[in-house]
Scaffold this motif. Structure first.
Motif, mmCIF file in Angstrom:
data_model
loop_
_atom_site.group_PDB
_atom_site.id
_atom_site.type_symbol
_atom_site.label_atom_id
_atom_site.label_comp_id
_atom_site.label_asym_id
_atom_site.label_seq_id
_atom_site.Cartn_x
_atom_site.Cartn_y
_atom_site.Cartn_z
ATOM 1 N N MET A 180 0.842 -1.169 0.000
ATOM 2 C CA MET A 180 0.000 0.000 0.000
ATOM 3 C C MET A 180 0.890 1.236 0.000
ATOM 4 O O MET A 180 1.905 1.266 0.675
ATOM 5 C CB MET A 180 -0.884 0.027 1.247
ATOM 6 C CG MET A 180 -1.814 -1.152 1.387
ATOM 7 S SD MET A 180 -2.808 -1.063 2.888
ATOM 8 C CE MET A 180 -4.030 0.092 2.352
ATOM 9 N N ARG A 181 0.490 2.233 -0.742
ATOM 10 C CA ARG A 181 1.224 3.495 -0.744
ATOM 11 C C ARG A 181 0.722 4.344 0.423
ATOM 12 O O ARG A 181 -0.371 4.118 0.950
ATOM 13 C CB ARG A 181 1.006 4.220 -2.064
ATOM 14 C CG ARG A 181 1.480 3.442 -3.299
ATOM 15 C CD ARG A 181 2.985 3.196 -3.305
ATOM 16 N NE ARG A 181 3.748 4.415 -3.319
ATOM 17 C CZ ARG A 181 4.127 5.076 -4.413
ATOM 18 N NH1 ARG A 181 3.836 4.615 -5.591
ATOM 19 N NH2 ARG A 181 4.818 6.189 -4.312
ATOM 20 N N LEU A 182 1.515 5.336 0.806
ATOM 21 C CA LEU A 182 1.199 6.138 1.983
ATOM 22 C C LEU A 182 -0.164 6.826 1.860
ATOM 23 O O LEU A 182 -0.935 6.851 2.810
ATOM 24 C CB LEU A 182 2.302 7.166 2.243
ATOM 25 C CG LEU A 182 2.148 7.982 3.523
ATOM 26 C CD1 LEU A 182 2.059 7.079 4.741
ATOM 27 C CD2 LEU A 182 3.301 8.953 3.664
ATOM 28 N N HIS A 183 -0.493 7.363 0.683
ATOM 29 C CA HIS A 183 -1.777 8.054 0.537
ATOM 30 C C HIS A 183 -2.954 7.105 0.728
ATOM 31 O O HIS A 183 -4.036 7.524 1.092
ATOM 32 C CB HIS A 183 -1.871 8.789 -0.807
ATOM 33 C CG HIS A 183 -2.071 7.889 -1.980
ATOM 34 N ND1 HIS A 183 -1.022 7.340 -2.679
ATOM 35 C CD2 HIS A 183 -3.191 7.444 -2.564
ATOM 36 C CE1 HIS A 183 -1.507 6.587 -3.655
ATOM 37 N NE2 HIS A 183 -2.815 6.634 -3.612
ATOM 38 N N GLN A 184 -2.760 5.816 0.479
ATOM 39 C CA GLN A 184 -3.822 4.844 0.705
ATOM 40 C C GLN A 184 -4.021 4.571 2.198
ATOM 41 O O GLN A 184 -5.094 4.142 2.601
ATOM 42 C CB GLN A 184 -3.504 3.530 -0.003
ATOM 43 C CG GLN A 184 -3.485 3.669 -1.508
ATOM 44 C CD GLN A 184 -2.968 2.418 -2.176
ATOM 45 O OE1 GLN A 184 -1.888 1.942 -1.873
ATOM 46 N NE2 GLN A 184 -3.766 1.888 -3.079
ATOM 47 N N ILE A 185 -3.002 4.819 2.992
ATOM 48 C CA ILE A 185 -3.080 4.576 4.430
ATOM 49 C C ILE A 185 -3.582 5.812 5.171
ATOM 50 O O ILE A 185 -4.526 5.729 5.956
ATOM 51 C CB ILE A 185 -1.699 4.151 4.980
ATOM 52 C CG1 ILE A 185 -1.224 2.872 4.288
ATOM 53 C CG2 ILE A 185 -1.768 3.953 6.495
ATOM 54 C CD1 ILE A 185 0.228 2.516 4.567
ATOM 55 N N ILE A 186 -2.957 6.969 4.922
ATOM 56 C CA ILE A 186 -3.316 8.174 5.672
ATOM 57 C C ILE A 186 -4.280 9.082 4.925
ATOM 58 O O ILE A 186 -4.712 10.096 5.451
ATOM 59 C CB ILE A 186 -2.065 8.963 6.110
ATOM 60 C CG1 ILE A 186 -1.302 9.526 4.916
ATOM 61 C CG2 ILE A 186 -1.173 8.119 6.989
ATOM 62 C CD1 ILE A 186 -0.200 10.502 5.283
ATOM 63 N N GLY A 187 -4.633 8.722 3.690
ATOM 64 C CA GLY A 187 -5.589 9.495 2.911
ATOM 65 C C GLY A 187 -4.971 10.732 2.289
ATOM 66 O O GLY A 187 -3.830 11.092 2.576
ATOM 67 N N ARG A 188 -5.745 11.373 1.413
ATOM 68 C CA ARG A 188 -5.335 12.637 0.815
ATOM 69 C C ARG A 188 -6.573 13.329 0.269
ATOM 70 O O ARG A 188 -7.544 12.676 -0.123
ATOM 71 C CB ARG A 188 -4.273 12.454 -0.256
ATOM 72 C CG ARG A 188 -4.738 11.789 -1.512
ATOM 73 C CD ARG A 188 -3.615 11.717 -2.523
ATOM 74 N NE ARG A 188 -4.034 10.890 -3.647
ATOM 75 C CZ ARG A 188 -3.222 10.418 -4.551
ATOM 76 N NH1 ARG A 188 -1.937 10.672 -4.481
ATOM 77 N NH2 ARG A 188 -3.674 9.690 -5.539
ATOM 78 N N PRO A 189 -6.556 14.664 0.235
ATOM 79 C CA PRO A 189 -7.726 15.406 -0.250
ATOM 80 C C PRO A 189 -7.845 15.333 -1.771
ATOM 81 O O PRO A 189 -6.890 15.000 -2.467
ATOM 82 C CB PRO A 189 -7.441 16.835 0.205
ATOM 83 C CG PRO A 189 -5.961 16.900 0.340
ATOM 84 C CD PRO A 189 -5.502 15.523 0.730
ATOM 85 N N VAL B 216 -3.846 9.999 10.447
ATOM 86 C CA VAL B 216 -2.744 10.755 11.049
ATOM 87 C C VAL B 216 -2.067 11.550 9.942
ATOM 88 O O VAL B 216 -2.244 11.266 8.769
ATOM 89 C CB VAL B 216 -1.709 9.833 11.759
ATOM 90 C CG1 VAL B 216 -2.335 9.083 12.914
ATOM 91 C CG2 VAL B 216 -1.057 8.869 10.787
ATOM 92 N N SER B 217 -1.273 12.532 10.330
ATOM 93 C CA SER B 217 -0.548 13.324 9.334
ATOM 94 C C SER B 217 0.651 12.541 8.814
ATOM 95 O O SER B 217 1.076 11.544 9.415
ATOM 96 C CB SER B 217 -0.075 14.643 9.943
ATOM 97 O OG SER B 217 0.947 14.393 10.893
ATOM 98 N N LYS B 218 1.205 13.016 7.717
ATOM 99 C CA LYS B 218 2.372 12.366 7.129
ATOM 100 C C LYS B 218 3.555 12.373 8.103
ATOM 101 O O LYS B 218 4.248 11.361 8.266
ATOM 102 C CB LYS B 218 2.764 13.066 5.822
ATOM 103 C CG LYS B 218 3.854 12.347 5.058
ATOM 104 C CD LYS B 218 4.304 13.143 3.837
ATOM 105 C CE LYS B 218 3.287 13.076 2.744
ATOM 106 N NZ LYS B 218 3.824 13.634 1.464
ATOM 107 N N SER B 219 3.779 13.505 8.783
ATOM 108 C CA SER B 219 4.903 13.577 9.720
ATOM 109 C C SER B 219 4.686 12.663 10.931
ATOM 110 O O SER B 219 5.630 12.047 11.418
ATOM 111 C CB SER B 219 5.156 15.016 10.164
ATOM 112 O OG SER B 219 4.015 15.545 10.786
ATOM 113 N N THR B 220 3.452 12.550 11.389
ATOM 114 C CA THR B 220 3.148 11.634 12.495
ATOM 115 C C THR B 220 3.380 10.191 12.065
ATOM 116 O O THR B 220 3.926 9.378 12.821
ATOM 117 C CB THR B 220 1.700 11.822 12.969
ATOM 118 O OG1 THR B 220 1.545 13.160 13.443
ATOM 119 C CG2 THR B 220 1.333 10.844 14.074
#
Length: 65
Positions: free
Chosen positions: A1-10, A24-28
């Motif tokens: 899974m890519r990061l945007h699939q985990i933490i979402g994106r607008p 959570v945020s990308k930095s978190t």
């Protein structure tokens, strides 16, 4: 899974929004990876990183218990 699939994106231009599985945020997220709270990534290319779906599922199950 890519990061945007985990933490979402607008949503952006012609791309629809991706809802967050773990909100959570990308930095978190990256701080959690460094401390071991979140699973370690796998390099899938020179500039591409992903996470194993099994590891993300295990994290979700662990959090729901």
């Amino acid at each position: 899974m890519r990061l945007h699939q985990i933490i979402g994106r607008p949503a952006h231009k012609d791309r629809p929004a991706t809802p967050a599985i773990i909100p959570v945020s990308k930095s978190t997220w990256w701080a959690g990876v460094r401390t071991g709270r979140y699973p370690k990534p796998v390099k899938i290319g020179e500039r591409a990183t992903a996470w194993r779906a099994e590891a993300v599922r295990a994290l979700i199950l662990e959090a729901s218990v």
